[in-house]
Design a protein around this motif. Structure first.
Motif, short mmCIF file in Angstrom:
data_model
loop_
_atom_site.label_atom_id
_atom_site.label_comp_id
_atom_site.label_asym_id
_atom_site.label_seq_id
_atom_site.Cartn_x
_atom_site.Cartn_y
_atom_site.Cartn_z
N LEU A 8 33.42 32.30 36.56
CA LEU A 8 33.55 32.96 37.86
C LEU A 8 34.63 32.27 38.66
O LEU A 8 34.67 31.04 38.76
CB LEU A 8 32.22 32.92 38.63
N HIS A 9 35.52 33.09 39.25
CA HIS A 9 36.56 32.55 40.11
C HIS A 9 36.76 33.52 41.27
O HIS A 9 36.75 34.74 41.09
CB HIS A 9 37.87 32.36 39.36
N VAL A 10 36.95 32.95 42.48
CA VAL A 10 37.12 33.76 43.69
C VAL A 10 38.37 33.31 44.43
O VAL A 10 38.58 32.10 44.63
CB VAL A 10 35.89 33.66 44.62
N PRO A 61 38.92 39.47 49.55
CA PRO A 61 38.78 38.49 48.48
C PRO A 61 38.77 39.16 47.11
O PRO A 61 38.35 40.31 46.96
CB PRO A 61 37.44 37.82 48.78
N THR A 62 39.25 38.43 46.12
CA THR A 62 39.32 38.92 44.75
C THR A 62 38.40 38.07 43.88
O THR A 62 38.47 36.83 43.91
CB THR A 62 40.75 38.85 44.21
N VAL A 108 36.45 41.03 34.05
CA VAL A 108 36.34 41.97 35.16
C VAL A 108 36.97 41.33 36.38
O VAL A 108 36.65 40.19 36.73
CB VAL A 108 34.87 42.34 35.46
N GLU A 109 37.88 42.06 37.01
CA GLU A 109 38.50 41.56 38.24
C GLU A 109 38.45 42.68 39.28
O GLU A 109 38.84 43.80 39.02
CB GLU A 109 39.93 41.13 37.98
N PHE A 110 37.96 42.34 40.48
CA PHE A 110 37.87 43.35 41.54
C PHE A 110 38.01 42.67 42.90
O PHE A 110 37.79 41.46 43.05
CB PHE A 110 36.55 44.12 41.46
N SER A 111 38.38 43.48 43.87
CA SER A 111 38.51 42.99 45.25
C SER A 111 37.52 43.72 46.14
O SER A 111 37.05 44.81 45.81
CB SER A 111 39.94 43.20 45.75
N PHE A 142 30.38 49.54 50.69
CA PHE A 142 30.86 48.45 49.85
C PHE A 142 32.11 48.95 49.15
O PHE A 142 32.06 49.49 48.05
CB PHE A 142 29.77 48.06 48.84
N LEU A 143 33.28 48.81 49.83
CA LEU A 143 34.54 49.35 49.33
C LEU A 143 35.23 48.34 48.43
O LEU A 143 35.47 47.19 48.81
CB LEU A 143 35.46 49.71 50.49
N VAL A 144 35.54 48.82 47.21
CA VAL A 144 36.26 48.01 46.24
C VAL A 144 37.63 48.65 46.05
O VAL A 144 37.76 49.67 45.37
CB VAL A 144 35.50 47.96 44.90
#
Length: 686
Positions: free
Chosen positions: A60-62, A68-69, A95-98, A108-110
């Motif tokens: 996990l990385h933020v 935030p991504t 999986v990568e999302f913002s 909850f907008l991605v």
């Protein structure tokens, strides 16, 4: 400008600022050096407990910010416990999302999701439960999750909708656009700069299978973005082929379409499982046009193509609304082949699924022949192809058709067609349906009520100004006949085919002839007046006037009985009587010519016409001929001159009251209209 030493001195003189500065520096170091895997286990436990599904990841990385991504590796998310599929809902290599913090907590907008080698399984139950809703089990409220764009690198998606039913299997792979060349000619090979992701798909919808492929850009707009992405694709479903090229916005919940579309297939009826449009079983077709979606309205501009041998052009629209969608079309044809409209009224052909025609012996028993046999029996004229009334309950329609020229069977003088169809709440109205016919018009109106299992039909047909001379060859003696005919038909019945409804129909049929002329020779021959025939053959034929003519048949339960049948000329009155049966398609009619003047060598006798609609026959009534023959034989013993006495025509024909004939034929139509209106009012009261 303050020097560094003076700044340090300021911090010493203000210990509070010194503490705050230290805390800020510490936070920066924590953010930079923080290992987000320290909080990964609690996050996994929290999501698993909230959803009651197993959730795990290996890394996990933020990256913090106002958007935030989050990046995760080796993601695994279990399926809902009600799923019948033995596999997780989602797993992916990465999986990568913002996340848009500004839109919380309303939604909850991605803004962006990127998946690497994902395997996804989405399911929906008939009660609208969806396995991708990240909420408590059994939650059916709309999700607050909104995804704007999606990119996939080598993935697979299975979608199963148990309510539609729909099953879809998609495989996605990315490629380098620079290496994909589209060769137009030998001297030019421009690189593809629009498409970078390829999709291969297959599935089934309402029991009909399909497959195809598509190319898109690297990123799909997914939901509530309104941002179009390019697409080029092909779909095959049995004999149906579909090709599109253009742009689409929001793949999950399409909000915009702007594409060129081409579709072709064996019959339009095969589109029903996919579009739920009750289109007729047509001959092979090919259509194309410009498809645009705005709001809930799909429009097809510049629609053109062919259905069978008929050219079609115009425009169409499909409005997705409640309680039923609406189909609108304004269609034109320069040359319409009437045979292509056969399936629309229940005539089955080889191309539309009809079996090879049966022999006359195989369908000799007309009352017990099945509807399927009748629909392909060459001896059966009324179409018996069955209509599915339930399909008319699922859509409304407003369709207009105008054909400039008609291709028709030889000898049928149809010239043009103008028709308008309105379907609302399972009640279809065809009004008007106007044909140019033999110099006059056929004006029709029909109403089909499909709200019950058996369709109720109400048909009105008016023939006006029909030129009788167009029904016979120009070089025929009959071509000398002239005049105009009119007719009215008012029938109502119940049945899911034209043949069934006709067999149970009630109403009236009336015909009339005005301003007519026929051959004098034909008039003499109809009365078997041999003396007059010989005179005309020696001295030349001429035309005589038809004073009037008319017939009225009262129809009850498909059987029509004549209440009036008369044709009156200057020299002959023809009276008739008989019946027809629309259920068995048989008739029996006797006409009796009654010359108005004395003549010689007359063998006048009634003529009976009978048989089936497709194979009529006739015979001369033998009784009067035998009586006159016996009289001739008996008197011949007395003398040759005496033998001619029975052949002298005494002229029993009377002058016809043409005013009364017109009154009865016109009154038949009026009475049918009054009866229909009273039945309609009674039905409305009930």
């Amino acid at each position: 400008m303050q020097s560094p030493s003076s700044f340090t001195g300021s911090l010493r003189r203000h210990p509070v600022l010194s503490v705050l500065g230290g805390i800020l520096l510490l936070l920066v170091l924590v953010v930079v050096l923080f290992d987000w895997n320290w909080v990964r286990p609690p996050i996994e436990r929290y999501i698993s407990q909230k959803t009651q599904r197993e959730f795990r990841m290996s890394d996990l990385h933020v990256r913090l910010g106002f958007t935030p991504t989050i990046r995760m590796r080796d993601v695994y998310f279990g399926n809902a416990d009600w799923s019948k599929e033995n596999q997780p809902m989602a797993k992916a290599e990465a999986v990568e999302f913002s996340i848009s913090l500004r839109d919380l907590p309303e939604k909850f907008l991605v803004p962006r999701v990127a998946l690497t080698r994902p395997e996804l399984l989405f399911e929906r139950l008939p009660d609208n439960r969806k396995n991708w809703i990240l909420a408590e089990p059994d939650e059916t409220r709309p999700s607050k999750l909104r995804i704007s764009t999606l990119s996939v690198d080598d993935g697979r998606l299975r979608y199963i909708d148990h309510g539609e039913p729909l099953a879809l299997d998609i495989e996605a792979s990315t490629f380098d656009p620079a290496k994909q060349e589209k060769v137009k000619d030998a001297d030019a090979a421009p690189a593809n700069d629009r498409y970078s992701t390829q999709y291969r798909f297959k599935g089934s919808y309402h029991g009909a299978t399909f497959s195809g492929n598509a190319l898109t850009g690297e990123v799909l707009s997914f939901q509530e973005s309104g941002v179009p992405f390019p697409i080029q694709g092909e779909l095959s479903a049995g004999t149906t082929r579909l090709r599109v090229e253009g742009t689409i916005a929001d793949a999950a919940n399409i909000s915009g379409i702007d594409t060129q579309l081409r579709i072709e297939g064996k019959t339009l009826a095969n589109l029903y499982p996919f579009l739920l449009l009750p289109l007729p079983a047509s001959p092979p077709y090919r259509l194309e046009g410009h498809l645009v979606l705005q709001g809930n309205r799909y429009t097809m501009d510049d629609l053109r193509g062919r259905i069978g041998s008929t050219d079609v052009f115009g425009k169409a629209a499909y409005v997705d609304k409640k309680p039923r969608p609406l189909l609108q079309a304004d269609l034109h044809s320069k040359n319409l082949d009437l045979a292509d409209l056969g399936p629309l009224i229940g005539i089955e052909t080889k191309e539309t699924g009809g079996k090879p025609k049966l022999t006359q012996a195989q369908t000799k028993d007309r009352p017990t022949a099945t509807a399927k046999q009748k629909s392909v029996d060459p001896d059966h004229l009324l179409p018996s192809g069955s209509f599915d009334g339930s399909k008319l309950q699922k859509i409304d329609a407003e369709v207009d058709l105008h054909a400039t020229r008609l291709e028709v069977p030889k000898g049928l003088p149809l010239e043009s067609l103008k028709a308008s169809l309105r379907l609302n709440d399972a009640v279809m109205t065809l009004a008007p349906v106007d044909f140019g016919f033999a110099g006059g018009t056929i004006a029709g109106r029909a109403k089909l009520d499909a709200r019950a299992p058996l369709i109720k039909s109400d048909v009105q047909i008016d023939l006006q100004g029909i030129q009788l001379g167009q029904f016979v060859p120009e070089d025929s003696t009959l071509a000398k006949g002239a005049g105009r005919a009119g007719a009215t038909l008012r029938l109502s019945g119940v049945g899911n085919s034209i043949a069934d409804a006709a067999a149970k129909s009630n109403g009236r049929i009336a015909t009339t002839v005005v301003n007519g002329r026929i051959s004098n020779l034909l008039d003499a021959a109809s009365g078997l007046n041999m003396g007059k025939v010989l005179t005309l053959l020696a001295g030349g034929d001429k035309d005589i006037v038809i004073n009037c003519g008319g017939a009225v048949f009262d129809v009850k339960n498909g059987r029509g009985q004549s209440s009036l049948f008369v044709v009156d000329t200057e020299q002959t009155q023809v009276l008739g009587d008989g019946w027809f049966d629309l259920g068995t398609e048989r008739f029996d009619l006797t006409v009796a010519p009654k010359p108005k003047h004395v003549g010689l060598l007359s063998l006048r006798t009634p003529v009976r016409t009978f048989g089936s609609f497709s194979h009529p026959d006739y015979e001369l009534k033998k009784g009067p001929l035998i009586a006159r023959g016996a009289a001739v034989a008996g008197l011949a013993a007395v003398g040759p001159i005496a033998a001619l006495l029975p052949l002298i025509e005494t002229g029993p024909g009377q002058e016809t009251d043409c005013g009364k004939v017109r009154q009865e034929t016109q009154g038949a139509a009026k009475q049918a209209n009054i009866t229909r209106a009273s039945k309609g009012r009674a039905s409305a009261k009930r």
